[in-house]
Design a protein around this motif. Structure first.
Motif, PDB file in Angstrom:
ATOM      1  N   HIS A  49       0.809  -0.856  -0.279  1.00 55.81           N
ATOM      2  CA  HIS A  49       0.098  -0.262  -0.433  1.00 55.81           C
ATOM      3  C   HIS A  49       0.551   1.046  -0.100  1.00 55.81           C
ATOM      4  CE1 HIS A  49      -3.425  -2.257   1.418  1.00 55.81           C
ATOM      5  NE2 HIS A  49      -2.844  -2.979   1.753  1.00 55.81           N
ATOM      6  N   TYR A  51       0.201   8.046  -4.833  1.00 56.26           N
ATOM      7  CA  TYR A  51       0.458   8.564  -5.420  1.00 56.26           C
ATOM      8  C   TYR A  51       0.822   9.351  -5.526  1.00 56.26           C
ATOM      9  CZ  TYR A  51      -2.244   5.131  -9.039  1.00 56.26           C
ATOM     10  OH  TYR A  51      -2.958   3.934  -9.218  1.00 56.26           O
ATOM     11  N   THR A  64      -3.641  10.035  -3.315  1.00 60.93           N
ATOM     12  CA  THR A  64      -4.508   8.837  -3.643  1.00 60.93           C
ATOM     13  C   THR A  64      -3.920   7.632  -2.838  1.00 60.93           C
ATOM     14  OG1 THR A  64      -4.993  10.432  -5.409  1.00 60.93           O
ATOM     15  CG2 THR A  64      -6.161   7.965  -5.150  1.00 60.93           C
ATOM     16  N   THR A 104      -3.155   3.738  -3.150  1.00 59.83           N
ATOM     17  CA  THR A 104      -3.459   2.635  -3.882  1.00 59.83           C
ATOM     18  C   THR A 104      -2.722   1.718  -3.422  1.00 59.83           C
ATOM     19  OG1 THR A 104      -2.718   2.090  -6.542  1.00 59.83           O
ATOM     20  CG2 THR A 104      -1.484   3.337  -5.748  1.00 59.83           C
ATOM     21  N   SER A 160       1.025  -2.858 -13.942  1.00 62.71           N
ATOM     22  CA  SER A 160       0.720  -1.515 -13.137  1.00 62.71           C
ATOM     23  C   SER A 160       1.172  -0.854 -12.970  1.00 62.71           C
ATOM     24  CB  SER A 160      -0.500  -1.747 -12.134  1.00 62.71           C
ATOM     25  OG  SER A 160      -1.639  -2.406 -12.339  1.00 62.71           O
TER      26      SER A 160
END
Length: 257
Positions: free
Chosen positions: A47, A50, A54, A56, A256
């Motif tokens: 974990h 950004y 935020t 992600t 990703s």
């Protein structure tokens, strides 16, 4: 029903080595004094945030070779693909030894099952999708010794430099005649006479060679992990060979940033 919060824990970086030009093997220890009880084939989530704050997360299969629950201080190992411009790549590239990240897990059911009664495992992977198979090696060695099963690992890479954990799989095959390691190179073959240039090397993609191993509906259980196109192609080929869907276990790795 109330939604249970995911419990996070700190992982402290204790080591880093490059497996390939763009793949790092990272070693952590759990930094809260608790064990990490996982089954080979499971993954953890890391974990972070950004740049705009935020939250992600990214998922990483555990690569740790073990035959017991990981106690406090035991190594927690993952393989991380570095993607240019990727937020997770920046996180790990900038993480100094001794630094920490927050993680949760383990999660997932991409595992060997204790009640499996098959005669052979077909393990098929590409890229970092081979990491769960590394973690499974002690369980596979036990199954080979106790049940007399066979194991075929079809592993796809573009070049010998990108064959993750190749030395370890070759060494395992030498120790265990029931284990067959079949590297499939899509762009560049090993140099003649090199340790990687053994008889089971193939030129092409893993899905091209699946039929060569005659998948058997009655005796095989297959695992597919890695590139989604490979997973889908092999899944259809195995179904066409008669394998029931419950005997085809899959996990797709989607890149990703």
């Amino acid at each position: 029903m109330p939604v249970l919060a995911i419990v996070q824990f700190p992982l402290r970086l204790t080591g880093r080595r490059m497996l390939a030009p763009s793949v790092a093997h990272l070693t952590f220890s759990r930094d809260d004094g608790q064990p990490l009880d996982f089954i080979p084939g499971q993954f953890i989530q890391v974990h972070f945030q950004y740049a705009d704050g935020t939250p992600t997360k990214r998922s990483y299969s555990l690569a740790t070779i073990h035959d017991h629950a990981l106690g406090p201080g035991d190594a927690v190992e993952i393989a991380v693909s570095y993607v240019p411009g990727g937020a997770a790549t920046a996180l790990f590239e900038n993480l100094a030894e001794g630094g920490t990240v927050q993680a949760s897990g383990p999660f997932g059911r991409f595992c060997l099952m204790p009640n499996d009664a098959n005669r052979r495992y077909l393990l098929i992977g590409t890229g970092t999708g081979v990491t769960p198979y590394r973690a499974m090696l002690p369980l596979l060695e036990k199954a080979i010794a106790e049940r007399g099963i066979e194991v075929v690992l079809l592993f796809g890479a573009r070049s010998p430099a990108e064959l993750l954990y190749g030395d370890e799989f070759r060494a395992f095959a030498r120790r265990n005649p029931g284990f067959r390691f079949v590297p499939c190179f899509s762009r560049e073959l090993p140099e003649a006479g090199s340790p990687q240039a053994h008889a089971d090397v193939r030129s092409g993609y893993v899905q091209q060679f699946l039929a060569e191993f005659a998948p058997d509906a009655g005796g095989d259980i297959a695992y597919l992990c890695g590139n989604p196109n490979m997973v889908d192609a092999c899944f259809e080929a195995l179904k066409d060979a008669g394998l029931p869907v419950p005997r085809i276990r899959r996990e797709k790795y989607v890149s990703s940033k």
